[in-house]
Write a protein that holds these residues in place. Structure first.
Motif, PDB file in Angstrom:
ATOM      1  N   PHE A 168     -10.868  -3.907  -5.784  1.00 12.02           N
ATOM      2  CA  PHE A 168     -10.959  -4.469  -4.624  1.00 12.02           C
ATOM      3  C   PHE A 168      -9.094  -4.690  -3.572  1.00 12.02           C
ATOM      4  O   PHE A 168      -8.398  -5.188  -4.233  1.00 12.02           O
ATOM      5  CB  PHE A 168     -11.451  -6.114  -4.161  1.00 12.02           C
ATOM      6  CG  PHE A 168     -12.977  -5.534  -4.023  1.00 12.02           C
ATOM      7  CD1 PHE A 168     -14.117  -5.146  -3.277  1.00 12.02           C
ATOM      8  CD2 PHE A 168     -13.845  -6.686  -4.981  1.00 12.02           C
ATOM      9  CE1 PHE A 168     -14.817  -4.962  -3.247  1.00 12.02           C
ATOM     10  CE2 PHE A 168     -15.052  -6.473  -5.649  1.00 12.02           C
ATOM     11  CZ  PHE A 168     -15.858  -5.794  -4.620  1.00 12.02           C
ATOM     12  N   ASP A 169      -9.574  -3.512  -2.624  1.00 10.91           N
ATOM     13  CA  ASP A 169      -7.866  -3.881  -1.941  1.00 10.91           C
ATOM     14  C   ASP A 169      -8.043  -2.584  -0.519  1.00 10.91           C
ATOM     15  O   ASP A 169      -8.705  -1.573  -1.002  1.00 10.91           O
ATOM     16  CB  ASP A 169      -7.088  -2.714  -2.982  1.00 10.91           C
ATOM     17  CG  ASP A 169      -5.333  -3.568  -2.592  1.00 10.91           C
ATOM     18  OD1 ASP A 169      -5.893  -4.446  -1.693  1.00 10.91           O
ATOM     19  OD2 ASP A 169      -4.390  -2.948  -3.100  1.00 10.91           O
ATOM     20  N   HIS A 170      -7.685  -3.319   0.063  1.00 11.18           N
ATOM     21  CA  HIS A 170      -7.392  -2.428   2.116  1.00 11.18           C
ATOM     22  C   HIS A 170      -9.182  -2.471   1.946  1.00 11.18           C
ATOM     23  O   HIS A 170      -9.408  -1.425   2.299  1.00 11.18           O
ATOM     24  CB  HIS A 170      -6.728  -1.046   1.475  1.00 11.18           C
ATOM     25  CG  HIS A 170      -5.280  -0.989   1.098  1.00 11.18           C
ATOM     26  ND1 HIS A 170      -4.218  -1.396   1.961  1.00 11.18           N
ATOM     27  CD2 HIS A 170      -4.933  -0.456   0.101  1.00 11.18           C
ATOM     28  CE1 HIS A 170      -2.841  -1.123   1.243  1.00 11.18           C
ATOM     29  NE2 HIS A 170      -3.612  -0.641   0.749  1.00 11.18           N
ATOM     30  N   GLY A 175     -13.697  -0.524   2.760  1.00 11.33           N
ATOM     31  CA  GLY A 175     -15.402  -1.008   2.392  1.00 11.33           C
ATOM     32  C   GLY A 175     -15.066  -2.317   1.846  1.00 11.33           C
ATOM     33  O   GLY A 175     -13.948  -2.110   1.163  1.00 11.33           O
ATOM     34  N   ASN A 176     -15.801  -2.711   1.893  1.00  8.26           N
ATOM     35  CA  ASN A 176     -16.039  -4.300   1.433  1.00  8.26           C
ATOM     36  C   ASN A 176     -16.598  -4.183  -0.479  1.00  8.26           C
ATOM     37  O   ASN A 176     -16.983  -5.697  -0.640  1.00  8.26           O
ATOM     38  CB  ASN A 176     -17.039  -5.054   1.481  1.00  8.26           C
ATOM     39  CG  ASN A 176     -16.024  -5.019   3.378  1.00  8.26           C
ATOM     40  OD1 ASN A 176     -14.604  -5.872   3.497  1.00  8.26           O
ATOM     41  ND2 ASN A 176     -16.301  -5.036   4.755  1.00  8.26           N
ATOM     42  N   GLU A 184     -14.562   6.499  -1.021  1.00  8.13           N
ATOM     43  CA  GLU A 184     -13.261   7.188  -0.276  1.00  8.13           C
ATOM     44  C   GLU A 184     -12.476   7.605  -1.206  1.00  8.13           C
ATOM     45  O   GLU A 184     -11.731   8.467  -1.402  1.00  8.13           O
ATOM     46  CB  GLU A 184     -12.651   6.138   0.570  1.00  8.13           C
ATOM     47  CG  GLU A 184     -13.804   5.086   1.921  1.00  8.13           C
ATOM     48  CD  GLU A 184     -13.548   6.304   2.822  1.00  8.13           C
ATOM     49  OE1 GLU A 184     -11.958   7.038   2.862  1.00  8.13           O
ATOM     50  OE2 GLU A 184     -14.690   6.543   2.799  1.00  8.13           O
ATOM     51  N   LYS A 185     -12.183   6.935  -2.617  1.00  6.87           N
ATOM     52  CA  LYS A 185     -11.373   7.506  -3.321  1.00  6.87           C
ATOM     53  C   LYS A 185     -12.051   8.980  -4.266  1.00  6.87           C
ATOM     54  O   LYS A 185     -10.857   9.602  -3.665  1.00  6.87           O
ATOM     55  CB  LYS A 185     -11.567   6.208  -4.705  1.00  6.87           C
ATOM     56  CG  LYS A 185     -11.149   4.941  -4.095  1.00  6.87           C
ATOM     57  CD  LYS A 185      -9.451   4.856  -4.106  1.00  6.87           C
ATOM     58  CE  LYS A 185      -8.993   3.526  -3.267  1.00  6.87           C
ATOM     59  NZ  LYS A 185      -7.699   3.244  -3.104  1.00  6.87           N
ATOM     60  N   LYS A 347      -3.949  -8.975   2.120  1.00  5.53           N
ATOM     61  CA  LYS A 347      -5.069  -9.212   0.454  1.00  5.53           C
ATOM     62  C   LYS A 347      -5.532 -10.577   0.329  1.00  5.53           C
ATOM     63  O   LYS A 347      -5.503 -10.973   1.294  1.00  5.53           O
ATOM     64  CB  LYS A 347      -3.615  -9.025   0.093  1.00  5.53           C
ATOM     65  CG  LYS A 347      -2.439  -7.898  -0.473  1.00  5.53           C
ATOM     66  CD  LYS A 347      -3.353  -6.872  -0.896  1.00  5.53           C
ATOM     67  CE  LYS A 347      -2.383  -5.562  -0.788  1.00  5.53           C
ATOM     68  NZ  LYS A 347      -2.771  -4.152  -0.972  1.00  5.53           N
ATOM     69  N   ASP A 348      -6.621 -10.074  -0.741  1.00  5.12           N
ATOM     70  CA  ASP A 348      -7.439 -10.994  -1.140  1.00  5.12           C
ATOM     71  C   ASP A 348      -6.306 -12.180  -1.928  1.00  5.12           C
ATOM     72  O   ASP A 348      -6.569 -12.606  -2.635  1.00  5.12           O
ATOM     73  CB  ASP A 348      -8.980 -10.325  -1.884  1.00  5.12           C
ATOM     74  CG  ASP A 348      -9.666 -11.470  -2.312  1.00  5.12           C
ATOM     75  OD1 ASP A 348      -9.311 -12.933  -1.401  1.00  5.12           O
ATOM     76  OD2 ASP A 348     -11.047 -11.316  -2.576  1.00  5.12           O
TER      77      ASP A 348
END
Length: 434
Positions: A168-170, A175-176, A184-185, A347-348
């Motif tokens: 999880f980043d950006h 997306g969540n 996306e990657k 960021k989280d």
């Protein structure tokens, strides 16, 4: 304009994600394609390797570049963000791009790119691709900036694609869910171009499999056929040794715990590059792993800053990266742990704070970027997780306080954000920090 004025112009006039976040991010490839056409499609004149993923992109990119340099190739390397100098982003055989080239590029192409209202990353990517052409590199290792599918590096047709892992980043852009981020990657996967995936799970693997079936190419899941069989860390002497299936024993210069996964990914990538007729011998691999920082200028990966007390910095900045950092902090043989810590506001933060050790003295700091979380706000949030310490307006003041308070057998860690590490390294490298 001279070099300093040119770089200040770029920071001032071209939206920079590093400083301002979402306002500096431009989705889509239309600007990139227009600029690429204007420059004559420079990336078509040399081979490329495309490296994406959430964590480990920089370490993998630099190590692959070092191995290729050891094999005698002239290697371009494009990475981001920079830590001390803008010129770090663009290298040939480890040497940073010249100041004169940056000045000339802006002067020659300013009238074309200013009306496009490019992002900082769009412009620097084009600058890098043209520089590699002018330098007549044999091959360039290109690190994805953000995501993959719509990242402006994605105009290349590489010899090999590498996706390190998904975390999880950006999430505001990608997306969540891990599956959405993986989609996306996976956008860097192209028809007929093999892809090495370093790490996957039940959520991300089906996304990668569907993409390779769609574009008709081959995929190698590095974890499923471990090349690294055993890893031996010597934390006291800051060394690591990998016992491998096909390359013998490899001494690694990068000693972070995350580097075992990266090493496995890199070795699978090298085997694919051999199949693509690149002449890479086992000795080249060993030299690249053992000398990556010297050969490519890599900084900020569990980097030793000093001894007595031992101080280390690391650019890990999200939940996935801190899983390894926290484990490594727990393994340090020290009397007391000091942590100089800061984060950016997109960021989280809670996920990272919840992982940090309570038995440490904290020095909460604000990095010198607009996205940096206020040090007092960070301190208040940290208190909810039992993390105690004082707040400091700059990373340097926080680090100096840690040095004053630490005894010779203590341990100091500096991190939480690439920009925290950047502030510290820029201070330590003054005055050559633009």
């Amino acid at each position: 304009m001279d070099y300093r004025e040119t770089v200040e112009y770029l920071y001032r006039c071209v939206p920079m994600f590093q400083n301002i976040g979402a306002q500096g991010y431009k989705e889509g490839l239309s600007n990139t394609l227009a600029l690429d056409e204007h420059l004559g499609h420079p990336h078509r004149s040399y081979r490329t390797i495309h490296v994406g993923g959430t964590n480990g992109k920089g370490s993998c990119s630099h190590t692959i570049a070092a191995i290729l340099q050891s094999a005698g190739y002239k290697v371009g390397l494009y990475t981001s963000p920079h830590l001390v100098s803008f010129r770090e982003r663009i290298r040939v055989n480890g040497e940073m791009v010249s100041e004169d080239y940056i000045v000339r590029f802006v002067e020659e192409h300013r009238s074309f790119f200013e009306p496009l209202q490019l992002s900082f990353f769009e412009l620097t990517t084009a600058m890098a691709f043209k520089y590699f052409e002018l330098q007549q590199v044999d091959i360039a290792v290109v690190e994805v900036g953000l995501g993959g599918r719509l990242d402006c590096t994605n105009i290349i047709t590489p010899t090999l694609s590498v996706i390190t892992n998904i975390s999880f980043d950006h999430t505001q852009f990608l997306g969540n869910t891990l599956a959405a981020i993986a989609a996306e990657k996976a956008g860097i996967i192209k028809s007929g171009i093999p892809v090495v995936v370093g790490e996957s799970n039940d959520e991300t693997k089906p996304v990668f499999v569907a993409k390779v079936e769609e574009v008709n190419t081959t995929i190698i899941f590095a974890e499923e056929n471990a090349e690294v069989l055993k890893t031996e860390h010597d934390f006291e002497n800051a060394t690591v040794q990998y016992s491998t299936k096909n390359f013998g024993k490899i001494q690694g210069e990068l000693t972070g715990l995350c580097q075992e996964k990266n090493a496995n990914t890199i070795l699978h990538a090298i085997m694919q590059l051999r199949q693509a007729n690149l002449n890479i011998y086992d000795d080249d691999v060993r030299r690249g792993f053992a000398n990556v920082c010297e050969m490519t200028g890599l900084m900020g990966r569990w980097q030793l800053l000093q001894d007595n007390p031992r101080a280390v910095c690391d650019t890990g900045h999200n939940e996935g990266g801190f899983r390894y950092i926290v484990r490594q902090l727990e393994q340090q043989d020290c009397k007391r742990l000091h942590i100089v810590f800061g984060m950016v506001n997109d960021k989280d933060i809670s996920a990272v704070l919840s992982m940090l050790p309570e038995n440490a003295v904290y020095y909460f700091a604000k990095a010198n970027v607009h996205r940096a979380l206020d040090e007092n706000d960070l301190r208040q949030r940290a208190m909810h997780y039992g993390l105690e310490g004082n707040a400091y307006p700059t990373v340097i003041k926080a680090y100096e306080a840690a040095l004053r308070n630490a005894e010779p057998d203590d341990f100091i860690f500096v991190g939480g954000s690439s920009y925290v590490v950047a502030d510290l390294l820029a201070h330590l490298h003054e005055p050559n920090n633009i």
